[in-house]
Scaffold this motif. Structure first.
Motif, PDB file in Angstrom:
ATOM      1  N   CYS A  12       2.117  40.124  71.797  1.00 52.80           N
ATOM      2  CA  CYS A  12       1.901  41.553  71.560  1.00 52.80           C
ATOM      3  C   CYS A  12       0.533  41.786  70.922  1.00 52.80           C
TER       4      CYS A  12
ATOM      5  N   ASP B  18       2.102  41.194  76.110  1.00 55.10           N
ATOM      6  CA  ASP B  18       3.490  41.622  76.199  1.00 55.10           C
ATOM      7  C   ASP B  18       3.576  43.085  75.772  1.00 55.10           C
ATOM      8  N   HIS B  19       4.636  43.745  76.196  1.00 55.76           N
ATOM      9  CA  HIS B  19       4.859  45.142  75.821  1.00 55.76           C
ATOM     10  C   HIS B  19       5.843  45.206  74.657  1.00 55.76           C
ATOM     11  N   TRP B  20       5.793  46.288  73.911  1.00 58.71           N
ATOM     12  CA  TRP B  20       6.682  46.485  72.775  1.00 58.71           C
ATOM     13  C   TRP B  20       7.362  47.842  72.917  1.00 58.71           C
ATOM     14  N   ASP B  21       8.400  48.043  72.109  1.00 60.50           N
ATOM     15  CA  ASP B  21       9.237  49.239  72.265  1.00 60.50           C
ATOM     16  C   ASP B  21       8.944  50.324  71.243  1.00 60.50           C
TER      17      ASP B  21
ATOM     18  N   TYR C 262      14.841  43.100  74.022  1.00 63.21           N
ATOM     19  CA  TYR C 262      15.142  42.675  75.385  1.00 63.21           C
ATOM     20  C   TYR C 262      16.501  43.264  75.733  1.00 63.21           C
TER      21      TYR C 262
ATOM     22  N   THR D 230       6.352  35.810  70.880  1.00 64.59           N
ATOM     23  CA  THR D 230       6.333  37.173  71.420  1.00 64.59           C
ATOM     24  C   THR D 230       5.416  38.059  70.587  1.00 64.59           C
TER      25      THR D 230
ATOM     26  N   LYS E  33      10.407  45.074  69.091  1.00 65.89           N
ATOM     27  CA  LYS E  33      10.536  44.490  70.419  1.00 65.89           C
ATOM     28  C   LYS E  33      12.012  44.227  70.714  1.00 65.89           C
TER      29      LYS E  33
END
Length: 230
Positions: free
Chosen positions: A57, A62-65, A22, A53, A20
Motif C-alpha cells: 500500500c 495494492d489498494h486499500w478500503d 479482503y 500488504t 484493508k
C-alpha cells in the motif's frame, strides 16, 4: 516526471487511517504513520497480519478500503495506475526476502534496471551502477549471472538495485529471512549504512527482533493498527 515533482517539505511516506479488507475479513484498520527523511522504522507482527500488504500500500501496489497514503507529498489514492508507477519508479526502492533478481540478466544489468526505467542516459547508468556495486562490495562481479552468486551476494545486488536511483523511501520485506545469522547481520549493516548515506527513509518488516532492534523506531502491526513495540 516534470509534472510529478517531489515536495521539498513532504515526508517520504505519510499514512492516515488506513484500512484493508479482503471480502468480509479485516486485515488491518486505522493504520497511521509518518516517516521523516532518513528515519529507519521496523514493523513487527505475526504472520498473516498484513505487513507485506502494508508495504504494498505504501508503494501504491495494492489498494486499500479507507484512509490515505501520501508518497513524497503525492496522494496515491487520487493517482491513476500510470501515475503510481511513475512515482514508484522515482521515489521507492524495494528489497525482498526472495531477492527478485532476473536470472537472465547479469549483475550490472539487474542493478541498472531502475535507471533504465527512468530513461537515464547510458553514461550515467554505467557510472551509477559502478558506484552502487562498489558501495556494496561487489566490484568485479558485474558480469556474473545470479546463479553464480551466494545468497548474501544476491541480497547485496538487491540493495544496490534498490538504491541506485537514490529513492526517498526504501521498503524492505524480510530481507534477511533466507540468510544465515552472520550473513544476515552483515546485510543489515550494509542496508542501514547505504540508506543513511543516501538519506533515504527505511521501512523494514520482519519477524526478527534482532533486526528490529537496529531501527530508530519499532512498531507492531495488529488488526487494530500500529502501536509501539514493547
Amino acid at each position: 516526471m516534470s509534472d510529478l515533482p517531489a515536495s521539498p517539505v513532504a515526508p517520504p511516506i505519510r499514512i492516515e487511517g488506513l484500512a484493508k479488507r479482503y471480502g468480509t475479513d479485516t486485515v488491518f484498520t486505522d493504520v497511521s504513520l509518518r516517516i521523516d527523511p532518513g528515519v529507519f522504522v521496523a514493523i513487527l507482527g505475526e504472520s498473516g497480519v498484513g505487513k507485506s500488504t502494508l508495504l504494498n500500500c505504501m508503494a501504491g501496489l495494492d489498494h486499500w478500503d479507507a484512509g490515505t497514503v501520501h508518497l513524497c507529498g503525492h496522494d496515491l489514492g487520487a493517482a491513476g495506475d500510470e501515475q503510481r508507477a511513475i512515482l514508484r519508479r522515482r521515489h521507492v526502492g524495494f528489497v525482498f526476502q526472495a531477492f527478485h533478481v532476473l536470472p537472465h540478466l547479469d549483475v550490472a544489468q539487474n542493478v541498472g534496471l531502475p535507471l533504465l526505467l527512468l530513461q537515464a542516459p547510458a553514461v550515467e547508468r554505467t557510472d551509477r551502477v559502478r558506484q552502487a556495486l562498489a558501495a556494496v562490495g561487489l566490484e568485479g562481479l558485474d558480469q556474473r549471472l545470479p546463479q553464480q552468486l551466494s545468497g548474501g551476494q544476491l541480497q547485496r545486488v538487491a540493495i544496490a538495485r534498490a538504491l541506485v536511483h537514490r529513492p526517498a523511501l526504501l521498503l524492505a520485506d524480510e530481507p534477511t529471512g533466507n540468510l544465515d545469522p552472520g550473513t544476515a547481520a552483515r546485510v543489515m549493516d550494509l542496508l542501514i549504512a547505504q540508506t543513511r548515506q543516501h538519506g533515504a527513509s527505511l521501512v523494514l518488516v520482519t519477524h526478527s527482533d534482532t533486526a528490529a532492534r537496529r531501527a530508530d523506531r519499532v512498531l507492531r502491526l495488529t488488526a487494530r493498527g500500529l502501536e509501539a513495540a514493547d
